[in-house]
Design an enzyme around this catalytic site. Structure first.
Site: not given
Ligand code: NAD
Length: 346
Positions: A9, A192
């Site tokens: 992500g 949300y």
């Molecule tokens: P994702 O699931 O693609 O990635 C999450 C990452 O966190 C992975 O690398 C995973 O290995 C790591 N992770 C999870 N638990 C862990 C732990 N205990 N220790 C170490 N690493 C850990 O998620 P994403 O969608 O890229 O989300 C990342 C951030 O972006 C979050 O804060 C999310 O709320 C925010 N965000 C996401 C979106 C969306 O639409 N996807 C939009 C806005 C903001």
């Protein structure tokens, strides 16, 4: 740079942008399961290895730490690794999305929930496997569930990371740290922004000024970037959001303004973090990478489609197919050129 949550992500996209756009040496922290004799590992495990290989081919230092970023042990290991290999870092990206957190101080395990607050929420949703559009109803979160969600996805761990890195003397003067938030449109507010996860995001956002106060003495700055809704492993499991995403993708692709994680991170670096004339923050001081998603014409079109969408017209009105494909690709499937029937050595 240091990326906490680097294997997928937004975190992975930030690391690729910094490495291949800016020549950054990097350390990534993620929590993935390696393959064993009977089954392959999680997709992020392979993403990490692929990234490190490509970065090293390009002459960049890249290290991965696999383990629980919420723990003191991983924080200490990262400090030691920075000291040994990079001396300091000048960018820390915090991009964790996790359903659980073990509090390192008390040993208590907290779980996050994605629920409305105050009253039950009913809406349309889509089953991501069958493509059936149906109504769902979600009971409101209890006070305990809300506080536990804030414990997992709020700002406490980000603050702990920065404090630990600062105390270890591994942050460069002028360091920047950024964490990601989401606002979204009115249609997803109850689940949300006004829901339990929204409370956690509010907490994360309120942590930024506290981190700024910590970083002041080394001229550092902490930032919140409000990103666009995108298919990732984390977002796909939020009720209602997959349907919204399928419609948003259709509208933004039709208008030629669709972006993926990598485009978003490129804009973050180019127009905000490292621009001579950074884009203006919003009234709460946040970077808004969701500007195109929230454009009135985009939201207007999404709302019109939202009111009409049902199972029968899902294929023609939405980009459900694109949503499904991206979801599968985040897990290593549906990649062109791969024969999924072939035997593999896990
Ligand atoms: P994702 O699931 O693609 O990635 C999450 C990452 O966190 C992975 O690398 C995973 O290995 C790591 N992770 C999870 N638990 C862990 C732990 N205990 N220790 C170490 N690493 C850990 O998620 P994403 O969608 O890229 O989300 C990342 C951030 O972006 C979050 O804060 C999310 O709320 C925010 N965000 C996401 C979106 C969306 O639409 N996807 C939009 C806005 C903001």
């Amino acid at each position: 740079m240091l990326v906490i949550g680097s294997s997928n992500g937004y975190g992975l996209a930030a690391r690729i942008t910094a490495a291949f756009g800016c020549g950054a040496h990097s350390i990534g922290v993620s929590y993935e399961r390696p393959g064993d004799e009977s089954r392959t590992g999680t997709a992020g495990w392979y993403n990490e290895r692929a990234f490190v290989g490509k970065a090293q081919d390009a002459g960049l230092a890249a290290y991965s730490i696999n383990g629980d970023a919420f723990s003191n042990e991983i924080k200490e290991r990262v400090c030691t690794l920075i000291r040994e290999k990079l001396e300091t870092v000048d960018l820390v990206v915090y991009s964790i999305a996790s359903p659980r957190r073990l509090d390192p101080k008390t040993g208590e395990l907290y779980s996050s929930v994605i629920k409305p607050i105050g009253k039950r929420y009913s809406s349309k949703t889509v089953d991501f496997q069958s493509g059936i559009v149906s109504d769902i109803s979600i009971e409101p979160a209890t006070e305990e569930e809300i506080s536990h969600t804030v414990k997992v996805m709020g700002g406490e761990d980000w603050l702990l990371w920065i404090r630990t890195l600062l105390d270890a003397g591994v942050l460069e003067r002028g360091v920047k740290t950024v964490a990601f938030s989401y606002l979204g449109p009115a249609v997803t507010y109850p689940i949300y922004r006004d829901g339990s996860i929204g409370k956690a995001k509010e907490d994360l956002e309120q942590t930024a000024p506290r981190i700024n106060a910590l970083l002041e003495r080394i001229g550092g700055v902490s930032l919140i970037s409000v990103n666009k809704a995108l298919v990732t492993r984390a977002s796909a499991v939020i009720p209602v959001v997959p349907l919204y995403l399928s419609l948003l993708y259709r509208v933004m692709k039709n208008k030629g303004i669709h972006e993926g994680c990598i485009h978003q991170m490129l804009r973050l670096f180019q127009d905000h973090l490292y621009s001579a004339k950074p884009g203006l923050p919003d009234e709460a001081g946040r970077i808004r990478l969701d500007d195109l998603e929230m454009r009135p014409d985009v939201q207007h079109d999404v709302t019109l489609l939202w009111n009409r969408i049902e199972t029968e017209n899902l294929g023609s009105l939405s980009d459900f197919e694109g949503f499904q494909r991206e979801f599968l690709q985040h897990h290593g499937f549906a990649m062109p050129g791969i024969n999924y029937e072939a035997d593999v050595e896990p």
